[in-house]
Every structure is written in structure tokens, then in C-alpha cells.
Design an enzyme around this catalytic site. Structure first.
Site, short mmCIF file in Angstrom:
data_model
loop_
_atom_site.label_atom_id
_atom_site.label_comp_id
_atom_site.label_asym_id
_atom_site.label_seq_id
_atom_site.Cartn_x
_atom_site.Cartn_y
_atom_site.Cartn_z
N LYS A 178 0.84 -1.20 0.00
CA LYS A 178 0.00 0.00 0.00
C LYS A 178 0.87 1.25 0.00
CE LYS A 178 -3.95 -1.85 2.60
NZ LYS A 178 -4.97 -1.63 1.56
N ARG A 224 -10.45 -11.40 1.67
CA ARG A 224 -11.29 -12.43 1.07
C ARG A 224 -10.60 -13.79 1.11
NH1 ARG A 224 -11.49 -9.06 -4.42
NH2 ARG A 224 -11.20 -7.37 -2.92
#
Ligand code: BES
Ligand code: MN
Ligand code: ZN
Length: 493
Positions: free
Chosen positions: A270, A344
Site C-alpha cells: 500500500k 477475502r
């Protein structure tokens, strides 16, 4: 903060540091019976233009004439019928007006048919009083000087008010636990720490708990969770918590919480700005633990299972790489095109594990996508479910608990983007509808039971000056779970 209920008697002789009275915008007075003194102050303040009664407006009077109270605080309810949201806003306005003031004992007057005020008061004053102290000294001048709040209700509503107070207090304990845990920095709140918190919760309330370590997780063949964990020095955990309040044969409800204790993005790193906020990436896990805290206090007649896959997501020489294909617990292979779509991955193994409980419903809670923040902001959590009845139950719980969510779509057209040339499914689709395609990914692993997914990326914490965890969606979850009791069934004590 101490909360209690007492019957509403004479307002004029009540001794308190602050009497809080809620006033409808159009009403003549406060509707509290013996309250001439209050009513004339309301009229006066209106005339002077000091108080409109608009929702969220407040007017504080010191030494109010005709009252034994040291202060009178008028709070506006607005013109529309007062719903949970309006009560929340009004109660929060009352707290804002008391900020920094020395008012240890507060009394809140509640008129007939205003029992929702009990919930709103506990929530607002509970949040007002919350201070984070785990890794810092408390502020020498705290914003909240309130020590006790007594809600005064019409005598014949005292019993109903006490029931509400008990529920609201348990929810607040869950919210506090959730906030404390989510606020805790990543070097303190590791997967191991989450496991200890679950064990402590279980010990305090007599719940069952299993905390699986790396070897157990390998034995369970949770290849997707392990792929995320392989870049970190911190060992992963898979937590299984069980509350048994219903008959053994009653199918349990399952909560699954994303427990990424720090999300750097992994190899798909990130950007640096605000990366610290990714310590909140275990807010789903914290909200599941918070919901257990509340449920264990209230002991509803349901069975409940909590599943928390917990890991860090870090880059390193052992980290999973873009393009790697891993085998999930379900047997489906996954091409990890972006290591930052890790939530996920850990959830899909937990959702598959949930099948063994033959659950009545499964709700997963996750700070899953930045796209959900773009879609819904910080107001509503994103709700995804193919099951209309389950979706409606969660929407209603959110409304009642003043912790709203908004239903979002699912569907094959969205899921198509997850196709991979090298695995059964890819872990990302294109940029469009990112929160929906993430939910579609999860749906592939949640085929065997009634399932819903809550994306809390926008609601679990606040950024900026009052950076910190909100405790959401603990209130929604608890309201939902209480509503799942078979009607009339008593709780097993
Ligand atoms: N934990 C983040 C989601 C997130 C982002 C929550 C910002 C709150 C604020 C999640 O693991 C993530 O990184 N998601 C990616 C998915 C993308 C790579 C498809 C995202 O949202 O950018
Ligand atoms: Mn991520
Ligand atoms: Zn994440």
C-alpha cells in the site's frame, strides 16, 4: 459510567448536577407532567432565540429558576417523529453540551413512549465516556466528567426500561471491547493476542473456545489463510468461539470476523499515507468478539459460533507473490493477482470451515474494500446477501440499533470479472464495483447455508482528528442475534 433507571417523580425537587430534558420542535412544553418550571424555561429560551428544538440543538442553563437541579439541559428532537437515528443524534448533542463540564451526576427525563431514549442514552454517554488507555496515559482534563446517568421514566414503564437498559449496557460492553481491541496498535494486537482475548472472554463467561495455531491450520488445509500468513513472523491463529444458549440440536448462527492485525498490502504494498490505519483491519474480528461479550451477558436462547481467521499481511522473502496460485480449504484454487486483496482469502477458508456447523445463518464482517468506502461513505455498512429474508433481518437490526447498513447487489455479471486463466478463481476483478466483486468472491465459498456479508471498511473506524474505532457493527449484530431467538423460548442460564 454507571447507568440506572428510576421512576420519574417531581422534577422540581430533583437534586442533580444536570437534568436533561428532550423537547419536540413544535411542542409547547416537554410533556413530562409536573414540569411547569421546565416548561417556562423552554418558552423563555424559545422567545429569546436561544433554543429552537431543532434536532441536535441544545441549550444549557445554570441554576435554572424553580428547579433544585444545578443545571438544566434542553435538547431538541426536531419536528419529525423521533426514530432511533434521531434519538441517537439528540443524545449525542446532550453529551456534546456537557463536554468538559463538571457534572458527575446526570439525570435524563424520559416521557411516556420514549423508551428508545434509554438505548440512545447508554450509547451516547457510553461513547462519550470511552477513553483509550492501553498504551497511553489518560488525558488530565477528560472531555467527559460524567460518572453516572440515571434515566427517569414513568413508573409503569420502569420494568420495560430496565430490560432495555440491560440490553443497552451489554451492547455497550461489547462496543467498548471492540473499540479497545481495534484501537490497539498492530505490535500489541497480534493474532496471538486475539487468541488470548478470545480465551479470556470464554473463561469470563463460560464459553467454549479453540485457538488453532499454524500446525492446526495446516492440518485444516486452509491454504488461502496460510498464503496470507506466510510473509509474516507472527504466527496466524484461527479462533473458534461457541456460545450455547439454545438446545443442543438447534442450528447455530455463525459470525465470521476478518482478523488482519496489520494490512500493509503485502508484496502489492500500500502507499504510505495513513497506512497506520491498517491496524484497524481486524475490526471485523473485534466486532465478533464484542458481539460475544454482549451475547454472553444477555444469554439469549440461541447457539452461536464465532470464527476468526487472524494474521498479518506483510511483504517479505517468504511472502506470497502476485500470480501465485494457492489451494483453499474448499479445494478451489485461487490466483492471487493482488496480495492486498487478502481479506477475502482468509475469509474464504473460514466460510468453508463454517459448513461443519450446519448453521442457521452465517454473517461475515470485514473491513474488506476501499471501494465500499467510496460507495457508502462512513454512514452505512455494505450489506451483501442473496437471501432476501436474511438481508431484511440485518437491515432491520441496523435500523433498530442505530447502526445502519445498506443492501448492495451480487450477481453473475459482477462475478465474471473474477475469472482466471490459471486457477478456478482470481482474487480480484477490475476496478469497477470493487466491493461487489469482493462479495462475489466470498459468495463462491458460502453456497451451503444462508449467508450475508457486511463490509465495514467505512464504518468501523474514524480517520482524522478523532481517529479511532467506532465499535460498529456490534449493535447491529447483537440486535440481529437477539431477534433470532425462537419466540417465547427462555434462555438457558
Ligand atoms: N483492508 C483493505 C480494505 C480497506 C481499504 C479498508 C481502505 C479500509 C480502508 C483490504 O484488504 C484491501 O486492501 N482491499 C483492496 C482490494 C483491492 C486490491 C482489490 C482495496 O480496497 O484497495
Ligand atoms: Mn489489503
Ligand atoms: Zn485488508
Amino acid at each position: 459510567m454507571e447507568f440506572s433507571i428510576a421512576p420519574l417523580k417531581s422534577l422540581s425537587t430533583l437534586r442533580t448536577d444536570c437534568l436533561v430534558v428532550f423537547v419536540q420542535q413544535s411542542a409547547e412544553g416537554c410533556g413530562l407532567g409536573d414540569a411547569q418550571a421546565v416548561d417556562s424555561i423552554v418558552a423563555q429560551a424559545r422567545q429569546d432565540g436561544d433554543f429552537s428544538g431543532a434536532l441536535g440543538s441544545a441549550h444549557l442553563r445554570s441554576r435554572p429558576q424553580g428547579l433544585a437541579a444545578r443545571r438544566l439541559l434542553l435538547v431538541g428532537l426536531g419536528a419529525a417523529p423521533t426514530d432511533a437515528r434521531a434519538w441517537g443524534k439528540a443524545a449525542a448533542a446532550a453529551c456534546a453540551a456537557l463536554k468538559g463540564r463538571v457534572a458527575a451526576r446526570v439525570h435524563v427525563a424520559c416521557a411516556d413512549a420514549q423508551l428508545a431514549l434509554v438505548d440512545a442514552t447508554v450509547r451516547a454517554f457510553g461513547d462519550f465516556a470511552y477513553v483509550y488507555t492501553a498504551t497511553r496515559k489518560p488525558d488530565p482534563e477528560p472531555a467527559c466528567r460524567v460518572q453516572s446517568v440515571q434515566v427517569l421514566v414513568p413508573s409503569r414503564q420502569a420494568a420495560a426500561a430496565k430490560t432495555r437498559l440491560e440490553r443497552a449496557g451489554a451492547v455497550q460492553a461489547g462496543v467498548d471491547l471492540c473499540r479497545n481491541l481495534a484501537n490497539l496498535p498492530g505490535n500489541h494486537c497480534t493474532p496471538t493476542h486475539l487468541g488470548k482475548v478470545a480465551q479470556d472472554l470464554a473463561r469470563r463467561h463460560g464459553l467454549k473456545v479453540d485457538v488453532l495455531g499454524r500446525a492446526d491450520i495446516e492440518r485444516e488445509r486452509m491454504g488461502a489463510l496460510l498464503a496470507v500468513a506466510q510473509g509474516s513472523q507472527q504466527a496466524p491463529r484461527f479462533i473458534v468461539l461457541r456460545y450455547e444458549g439454545g438446545p443442543k440440536r438447534q442450528a447455530p448462527h455463525v459470525l465470521v470476523g476478518k482478523g488482519v492485525t496489520f494490512d500493509s498490502g503485502g508484496i502489492s504494498l500500500k502507499p504510505g499515507a495513513e497506512m497506520d490505519e491498517m491496524k484497524f483491519d481486524m475490526s471485523g474480528a473485534a466486532s465478533v468478539l464484542g458481539a460475544f461479550e454482549a451475547v454472553a451477558r444477555l444469554r439469549p436462547a440461541i447457539n452461536l459460533v464465532g470464527l476468526i481467521p487472524a494474521t498479518e499481511n506483510l511483504p517479505s522473502g517468504t511472502a506470497v507473490k502476485p500470480g501465485d496460485v494457492v489451494t483453499s480449504r474448499s479445494g478451489q484454487t485461487i490466483e492471487i493477482l493482488n496480495t492486498d486483496a487478502e481479506g477475502r482469502l482468509i475469509l474464504c477458508d473460514a466460510l468453508n470451515y463454517a459448513e461443519r456447523f450446519k448453521p442457521a445463518s452465517v454473517v461475515d464482517v470485514a473491513t474488506l474494500t476501499g471501494a465500499c468506502v467510496i460507495a457508502l461513505g462512513h454512514v452505512n455498512s455494505g450489506l451483501f446477501s442473496p437471501d432476501d429474508a436474511l438481508a431484511e433481518a440485518l437491515l432491520e437490526a441496523g435500523r433498530q440499533a442505530h447502526d445502519p447498513c445498506w443492501r448492495m447487489p451480487l450477481g453473475d455479471e459482477y462475478a465474471e470479472g473474477l475469472r482466471s486463466r490459471f486457477a478456478d478463481v482470481a482474487n480480484i476483478a477490475g476496478r469497477a464495483a470493487g466491493s461487489v466483486t469482493a462479495a462475489c468472491f466470498l459468495q463462491r465459498f458460502a453456497q451451503e447455508y444462508r449467508w450475508a456479508h457486511l463490509d465495514i471498511a467505512g464504518t468501523a473506524w474514524k480517520s482524522g482528528a478523532d481517529k479511532g474505532a467506532t465499535g460498529r457493527p456490534v449493535p447491529l449484530l447483537v440486535h440481529y442475534l437477539l431477534a433470532q431467538q425462537p419466540s417465547g423460548a427462555p434462555a438457558r442460564s
